[in-house]
Scaffold this active site. Structure first.
Site, PDB file in Angstrom:
ATOM      1  N   ARG A  43       0.815  -1.212   0.000  1.00 50.48           N
ATOM      2  CA  ARG A  43       0.000   0.000   0.000  1.00 50.48           C
ATOM      3  C   ARG A  43       0.851   1.266   0.000  1.00 50.48           C
ATOM      4  O   ARG A  43       0.389   2.337  -0.362  1.00 50.48           O
ATOM      5  CB  ARG A  43      -0.966   0.001   1.211  1.00 50.48           C
ATOM      6  CG  ARG A  43      -1.871   1.208   1.273  1.00 50.48           C
ATOM      7  CD  ARG A  43      -3.109   1.025   2.157  1.00 50.48           C
ATOM      8  NE  ARG A  43      -2.833   0.323   3.395  1.00 50.48           N
ATOM      9  CZ  ARG A  43      -2.121   0.825   4.403  1.00 50.48           C
ATOM     10  NH1 ARG A  43      -1.608   2.040   4.331  1.00 50.48           N
ATOM     11  NH2 ARG A  43      -1.924   0.101   5.499  1.00 50.48           N
ATOM     12  N   TYR A  95     -15.170  18.572 -16.367  1.00 47.79           N
ATOM     13  CA  TYR A  95     -15.591  17.202 -16.084  1.00 47.79           C
ATOM     14  C   TYR A  95     -16.624  17.180 -14.954  1.00 47.79           C
ATOM     15  O   TYR A  95     -16.343  17.633 -13.833  1.00 47.79           O
ATOM     16  CB  TYR A  95     -14.371  16.357 -15.726  1.00 47.79           C
ATOM     17  CG  TYR A  95     -14.695  14.905 -15.584  1.00 47.79           C
ATOM     18  CD1 TYR A  95     -15.234  14.198 -16.658  1.00 47.79           C
ATOM     19  CD2 TYR A  95     -14.476  14.232 -14.396  1.00 47.79           C
ATOM     20  CE1 TYR A  95     -15.555  12.855 -16.537  1.00 47.79           C
ATOM     21  CE2 TYR A  95     -14.776  12.883 -14.271  1.00 47.79           C
ATOM     22  CZ  TYR A  95     -15.320  12.209 -15.339  1.00 47.79           C
ATOM     23  OH  TYR A  95     -15.627  10.892 -15.212  1.00 47.79           O
ATOM     24  N   ASP A 159      -6.472  20.146 -14.873  1.00 53.79           N
ATOM     25  CA  ASP A 159      -6.874  18.834 -15.380  1.00 53.79           C
ATOM     26  C   ASP A 159      -6.426  18.771 -16.835  1.00 53.79           C
ATOM     27  O   ASP A 159      -6.948  19.468 -17.702  1.00 53.79           O
ATOM     28  CB  ASP A 159      -8.394  18.648 -15.247  1.00 53.79           C
ATOM     29  CG  ASP A 159      -8.830  17.224 -15.594  1.00 53.79           C
ATOM     30  OD1 ASP A 159      -8.174  16.596 -16.451  1.00 53.79           O
ATOM     31  OD2 ASP A 159      -9.833  16.736 -15.019  1.00 53.79           O
ATOM     32  N   LYS A 184      -7.975   7.576 -20.326  1.00 57.33           N
ATOM     33  CA  LYS A 184      -8.217   8.087 -21.682  1.00 57.33           C
ATOM     34  C   LYS A 184      -6.998   7.803 -22.570  1.00 57.33           C
ATOM     35  O   LYS A 184      -6.608   6.672 -22.689  1.00 57.33           O
ATOM     36  CB  LYS A 184      -8.584   9.566 -21.608  1.00 57.33           C
ATOM     37  CG  LYS A 184      -9.576   9.910 -20.470  1.00 57.33           C
ATOM     38  CD  LYS A 184     -10.959   9.326 -20.707  1.00 57.33           C
ATOM     39  CE  LYS A 184     -11.860   9.325 -19.469  1.00 57.33           C
ATOM     40  NZ  LYS A 184     -12.030  10.594 -18.789  1.00 57.33           N
TER      41      LYS A 184
END
Ligand SMILES: *Cc1c(COP(=O)(O)O)cnc(C)c1O
Length: 355
Positions: A43, A95, A159, A184
């Protein structure tokens, strides 16, 4: 990696070749390590993460932290940088899931359209920009806005999903942090969710890495390896996608309403986009008369699939209003894939009844 190489060389050689070893990084699946090296527990660190983080950090020009999705990256950034009562400025046309997430935080949210006008940044803790915006493909002047925001004491995040790390380097324009959904174009094959943050400051990167280890929102080694493998062909894919978008723009010019592609000289965002983007990509938008017209287009097309994502190998089209974006019913976000230009243009042309 030598930063003076071109994009193609940089992504192909994202991981240095070692004699006797396989090309690229391999997925390391360990959750627990024999103590003594730099890895202790899955982790908190992973060698496959480090390989991809080195590659993306070098392309973005900062220190990268990878996440299991674009939203995991965005939500970790927002929770790390904002406290109760802080003010966040974010795009009203960006978004939509980012807007939904922030509506559930105990903060003040100021929404501004990407193309402006921007109000004063006084009292704002974080300005999140998105350029080109998704789905409208408007563009904002990152350097000018970052200067003004910094003068008022705000942090600036961009972004960069639509542009990709090869298409735009917001940190060079003064942004503090870059956000990307690598689901994407970066991974590019429509088979993995992924995201990353790249921070200009090592201290900020360290707090984001710490937040990732504490929240446990960590990417799997296999997904990380898929994203790294996809990155190797990003330059090639973007080249074909942009070529296809340019050809479709030419086909559709004067024949559909609201046609947008920042790569086209006639696009209202072109001048600004050309100043701050290093290259254009395959995402364009246009409007058909109605939702039914979009359905008919998709039914008649043999190469374009309805899909709510973009940047993949396959050409796809998404009617954004169905997801609640505040846009006309017939607005289509079109993602030009890597098909042969001639085939794609012929297919779109017949599906829209232009021939
Ligand atoms: C898709 C997308 C996201 C979210 O990414 P996921 O990987 O789906 O979580 C964030 N920002 C933009 C601009 C996007 O297109």
């Amino acid at each position: 990696m030598n930063n003076s190489y071109g994009d193609g060389t940089r992504v192909v050689h994202a991981v240095d070749a070692v004699p006797g070893e396989p090309f690229g990084a391999q997925p390391v699946f360990a959750s627990v390590y024999h103590l003594g090296g730099q890895d202790t527990y899955g982790r908190t660190s992973n060698p496959t993460w480090r390989a991809l983080e080195a590659a993306l950090g070098s392309l973005d020009g900062g220190e990268c932290v990878v996440f299991p999705s674009g939203m995991a990256a965005i939500s970790t950034m927002l929770r790390t940088l904002l406290s109760t009562g802080d003010t966040l400025m974010l795009p009203s046309d960006g978004y939509y899931v980012s807007r939904r997430f922030t509506s559930e935080m105990d903060i003040n949210v100021v929404q501004v359209p990407t193309a402006g006008p921007y109000p004063s940044f006084e009292g704002v803790r974080l300005v999140l920009l998105e350029s080109p915006s998704n789905p409208g493909l408007d563009v904002c002047d990152i350097a000018t806005l970052a200067d003004a925001a910094h003068a008022a004491g705000a942090l600036v995040a961009v972004d960069n999903t639509t542009a990709t790390p090869l298409g735009q380097r917001p940190l060079e324009f003064g942004a503090d942090i870059v956000v990307s959904s690598d689901t994407k174009a970066v991974a590019g094959h429509s088979d993995v969710q992924f995201g990353h943050l790249t921070a200009a400051s090592p201290d900020l990167a360290a707090s984001l890495r710490d937040a990732r280890a504490l929240s446990g929102a960590i990417p799997g080694p296999f997904e990380t390896w898929l994203a790294l493998r996809g990155l190797g062909t990003l330059d090639l894919r973007l080249e074909r996608q942009a070529k296809n978008a340019a050809a479709l723009y030419e086909l559709l010019s004067g024949r559909v309403a609201g046609l947008r592609w920042p790569g086209a000289a006639a696009d209202p965002a072109h001048l600004l986009a050309a100043q701050q983007m290093r290259r254009f990509n395959g995402v364009l938008t246009f409007e058909l008369e109605s939702a039914e017209a979009v359905e008919a287009f998709l039914r008649k097309s043999r190469l374009v699939s309805a899909a709510t994502s973009f940047g993949g190998l396959h050409s796809s089209a998404d009617r954004r209003a169905q997801w609640g974006d505040p846009v006309p019913e017939g607005l289509v976000r079109f993602s030009a894939g890597c098909e042969d230009t001639r085939d794609l243009v012929a297919d779109v042309s017949q599906a829209l009844g232009l021939v």
